[in-house]
Design an enzyme around this catalytic site. Structure first.
Site, short mmCIF file in Angstrom:
data_model
loop_
_atom_site.label_atom_id
_atom_site.label_comp_id
_atom_site.label_asym_id
_atom_site.label_seq_id
_atom_site.Cartn_x
_atom_site.Cartn_y
_atom_site.Cartn_z
N THR A 130 0.82 -1.21 0.00
CA THR A 130 0.00 0.00 0.00
C THR A 130 0.86 1.26 0.00
OG1 THR A 130 -1.48 1.29 1.42
CG2 THR A 130 -0.14 -0.33 2.53
N ASP A 131 0.29 2.34 -0.51
CA ASP A 131 1.00 3.63 -0.45
C ASP A 131 1.14 4.12 0.99
OD1 ASP A 131 -1.64 4.39 0.05
OD2 ASP A 131 -1.72 5.93 -1.51
N GLU A 132 0.34 3.53 1.91
CA GLU A 132 0.41 4.00 3.30
C GLU A 132 1.75 3.70 3.96
OE1 GLU A 132 -2.92 3.56 5.85
OE2 GLU A 132 -4.36 3.90 4.25
N TYR A 155 -1.62 -0.25 11.20
CA TYR A 155 -1.84 -0.95 9.93
C TYR A 155 -0.67 -0.74 8.98
CZ TYR A 155 -3.31 -1.40 5.07
OH TYR A 155 -3.35 -1.71 3.73
N LYS A 159 2.23 -3.35 7.40
CA LYS A 159 2.44 -3.56 5.95
C LYS A 159 3.89 -3.23 5.58
CE LYS A 159 -0.34 -4.47 3.22
NZ LYS A 159 -0.84 -5.80 2.72
P1 NAD Z 1 -10.26 -6.76 2.83
O1 NAD Z 1 -10.19 -6.43 4.27
O2 NAD Z 1 -11.48 -6.44 2.04
O3 NAD Z 1 -9.99 -8.32 2.62
C1 NAD Z 1 -9.00 -9.02 3.32
C2 NAD Z 1 -9.22 -10.51 3.10
O4 NAD Z 1 -8.15 -11.22 3.74
C3 NAD Z 1 -10.53 -11.05 3.66
O5 NAD Z 1 -11.14 -11.92 2.75
C4 NAD Z 1 -10.09 -11.79 4.91
O6 NAD Z 1 -10.95 -12.87 5.25
C5 NAD Z 1 -8.71 -12.27 4.50
N1 NAD Z 1 -7.83 -12.52 5.66
C6 NAD Z 1 -7.61 -11.69 6.70
N2 NAD Z 1 -6.76 -12.26 7.57
C7 NAD Z 1 -6.42 -13.47 7.06
C8 NAD Z 1 -5.58 -14.52 7.48
N3 NAD Z 1 -4.91 -14.45 8.64
N4 NAD Z 1 -5.45 -15.61 6.69
C9 NAD Z 1 -6.13 -15.70 5.53
N5 NAD Z 1 -6.98 -14.75 5.09
C10 NAD Z 1 -7.11 -13.64 5.84
O7 NAD Z 1 -8.99 -6.08 2.18
P2 NAD Z 1 -8.79 -5.36 0.75
O8 NAD Z 1 -9.23 -3.96 0.85
O9 NAD Z 1 -9.33 -6.24 -0.30
O10 NAD Z 1 -7.19 -5.35 0.68
C11 NAD Z 1 -6.49 -6.46 0.15
C12 NAD Z 1 -5.01 -6.19 0.22
O11 NAD Z 1 -4.70 -5.03 -0.53
C13 NAD Z 1 -4.49 -5.94 1.63
O12 NAD Z 1 -3.25 -6.57 1.76
C14 NAD Z 1 -4.34 -4.43 1.71
O13 NAD Z 1 -3.30 -4.08 2.60
C15 NAD Z 1 -3.98 -4.10 0.27
N6 NAD Z 1 -4.34 -2.76 -0.20
C16 NAD Z 1 -5.63 -2.31 -0.05
C17 NAD Z 1 -5.98 -1.08 -0.57
C18 NAD Z 1 -7.39 -0.54 -0.43
O14 NAD Z 1 -7.63 0.61 -0.78
N7 NAD Z 1 -8.35 -1.34 0.02
C19 NAD Z 1 -5.02 -0.30 -1.23
C20 NAD Z 1 -3.71 -0.79 -1.35
C21 NAD Z 1 -3.41 -2.04 -0.85
O1 DAU Z 2 -4.08 4.14 0.63
C1 DAU Z 2 -4.34 2.77 0.59
C2 DAU Z 2 -5.11 2.38 1.82
O2 DAU Z 2 -6.42 2.91 1.66
C3 DAU Z 2 -5.17 0.87 2.04
O3 DAU Z 2 -3.87 0.39 2.30
C4 DAU Z 2 -6.10 0.52 3.20
O4 DAU Z 2 -6.24 -0.89 3.30
C5 DAU Z 2 -7.45 1.14 2.97
O5 DAU Z 2 -8.28 0.91 4.09
C6 DAU Z 2 -7.33 2.64 2.70
O6 DAU Z 2 -6.93 3.33 3.90
P1 DAU Z 2 -7.57 4.75 4.31
O7 DAU Z 2 -7.43 4.93 5.77
O8 DAU Z 2 -7.07 5.84 3.43
O9 DAU Z 2 -9.10 4.46 3.90
P2 DAU Z 2 -10.51 4.77 4.62
O10 DAU Z 2 -11.57 4.38 3.64
O11 DAU Z 2 -10.57 4.17 5.98
O12 DAU Z 2 -10.47 6.34 4.77
C7 DAU Z 2 -10.31 7.17 3.64
C8 DAU Z 2 -10.29 8.60 4.14
O13 DAU Z 2 -11.59 8.94 4.64
C9 DAU Z 2 -9.32 8.83 5.28
O14 DAU Z 2 -8.72 10.11 5.14
C10 DAU Z 2 -10.21 8.79 6.52
C11 DAU Z 2 -11.54 9.33 6.02
N1 DAU Z 2 -12.73 8.79 6.68
C12 DAU Z 2 -12.90 7.44 6.71
C13 DAU Z 2 -13.99 6.87 7.32
C14 DAU Z 2 -14.16 5.37 7.39
C15 DAU Z 2 -13.69 9.63 7.21
O15 DAU Z 2 -13.56 10.88 7.15
N2 DAU Z 2 -14.80 9.09 7.80
C16 DAU Z 2 -14.97 7.74 7.90
O16 DAU Z 2 -16.01 7.30 8.49
#
Ligand code: NAD
Ligand code: DAU
Length: 350
Positions: A130-132, A155, A159
């Site tokens: 992730t970019d985080e 988190y 990562k």
């Molecule tokens: P999500 O939370 O929707 O899904 C996570 C999945 O992993 C779920 O199906 C869960 O059951 C499974 N899981 C969790 N713990 C586990 C374990 N111990 N063993 C096996 N399975 C397990 O997550 P997402 O948003 O789809 O993100 C997927 C990946 O992409 C993550 O690694 C996250 O860090 C990365 N990522 C997410 C974003 C975003 O914006 N959502 C952006 C960049 C990277």
């Molecule tokens: O940048 C990539 C990341 O993006 C991934 O690695 C993470 O898995 C994913 O959860 C996401 O992280 P963020 O913290 O950026 O996403 P989130 O949707 O939780 O929040 C997006 C922005 O919105 C953040 O600045 C917080 C704000 N927010 C979020 C929630 C849930 C609010 O203002 N109110 C809210 O209720």
């Protein structure tokens, strides 16, 4: 491309399920083993339509369970060509409430997978990062592959720790690895704890829309389909040991997104409620995608306005998917997290 054998971990989550759907369509002859623990974020319903595919198999299991992961790899009929690791605890707010599961899955789980790929003596391991891991930007500039990692939340620290393990296994043990780092995804099947689906569902139910702090924090939004195409490109064409950064070139403030959703779904912005800020809240993310454009020929295809319109429509048409989620565990989490974030300037209760 020839027929491949791939393990996708976390394939029942948001991005993992979209990635498996892409594979079934674009690589129909591949054998896909989906390994997922089915945590609160994992949902078999995310793969409706895929279950009957001849090359697809699901195994429920925990990547943090070393004995289980070893046993699974040693029971395979052949070594796998690819492991793509989506499995993670993925929500920043939950990592503030309880960081332990993040260390177990995001760090120990990655260690277990790396060791199994190393033991195979072949196969490529792609870590979906992730970019985080880069921390926070100010008002200017963008992250790139050369930006030093500097994570802020439990988190993102977990990562970043995983990324360091992946690099070490590449350098020391010559495991064939790739790390992808992507900005904020949105699209269908995203769990409604994340900003966009949470705001759509709350607006639909005429519930308050909780905006953290001033709402001026910026994220670089990418449609999940573009992220999945990027992962596939890096998996097939990436250079071993490299990092690839993906972003949507669509920077928006949280308030802009929330107002857009509020107007589209509820026809009013009155539901917006400013609440106390997330502790340690990163200010801004943005990605420089020069490298993936040049080396992988990848570019984001989905314009933000089209993607958000389609995403809102999907949630409004798929209440049968999200209604069952809004029960026990979800409500307990919602009350615990939002219960501690007092409304600020606008008042109202959550
Ligand atoms: P999500 O939370 O929707 O899904 C996570 C999945 O992993 C779920 O199906 C869960 O059951 C499974 N899981 C969790 N713990 C586990 C374990 N111990 N063993 C096996 N399975 C397990 O997550 P997402 O948003 O789809 O993100 C997927 C990946 O992409 C993550 O690694 C996250 O860090 C990365 N990522 C997410 C974003 C975003 O914006 N959502 C952006 C960049 C990277
Ligand atoms: O940048 C990539 C990341 O993006 C991934 O690695 C993470 O898995 C994913 O959860 C996401 O992280 P963020 O913290 O950026 O996403 P989130 O949707 O939780 O929040 C997006 C922005 O919105 C953040 O600045 C917080 C704000 N927010 C979020 C929630 C849930 C609010 O203002 N109110 C809210 O209720």
């Amino acid at each position: 491309m020839g027929k491949k054998y791939i393990i996708v971990t976390g394939g029942c989550g948001f991005i993992g399920s979209n990635f498996i759907r892409l594979l079934v369509k674009e690589r129909p002859d591949w054998s896909i083993l989906n390994l997922d623990a089915l945590t609160y974020a994992g949902n078999l319903d995310n793969l409706r339509g895929v279950q009957g595919h001849p090359g697809y198999r699901f195994v429920r299991g925990d990547i943090a369970n070393e004995a289980f992961v070893r046993q699974l790899f040693s029971s395979l009929e052949a070594p796998v060509d690819y492991v793509v690791n989506f499995a993670a605890e993925s929500h920043v707010d939950r990592s503030i409430l309880g960081p332990k599961a993040f260390i177990e899955t995001n760090v120990n789980g990655v260690f277990n997978l790396l060791e199994c790929v190393r033991a195979q003596g072949k196969g490529r391991f792609l870590q979906v990062s992730t970019d985080e891991v880069f921390g926070s930007l100010g008002d200017e500039g963008a992250f790139s592959e050369t930006t030093p990692i500097d994570p802020s939340s439990p988190y993102s620290a977990s990562k970043a720790a995983a990324d360091l393990l992946v690099n070490a296994w590449s350098h020391t043990f010559k495991v064939d690895t790739i790390i992808t780092r992507c900005s904020n995804n949105y699209g269908s099947y995203q769990f409604p704890e994340k900003l966009i689906p949470l705001m759509i569902i709350n607006a639909r139910q005429r519930k308050p829309l909780p905006v953290y702090g001033t709402g001026q924090n910026v994220r670089d939004w990418i449609h999940v389909s573009d992220h999945c195409l990027g992962i596939l490109a890096a998996l097939e064409r990436g250079v071993s040991g490299q990092v690839y950064c993906f972003g949507g070139q669509a920077e928006r403030t949280n308030l802009f997104i929330t107002e857009l959703i509020a107007q589209t779904v509820a026809g009013t912005t009155d539901l917006i409620t400013f609440v106390n800020d997330r502790p340690g809240h990163d200010w801004r993310y943005a990605m420089d995608i020069t490298k993936v454009r040049a080396e992988l020929g990848w570019t984001p295809l989905m314009p933000f306005e089209d993607g958000i319109r389609a995403t809102v429509a999907w949630y409004l048409e798929n209440e049968d998917w999200w209604k069952p989620i809004l029960s026990g565990d979800y409500l307990a989490y919602y009350d615990k997290w939002y219960g501690q974030l007092a409304p600020t300037t606008k008042g109202g209760s959550l």
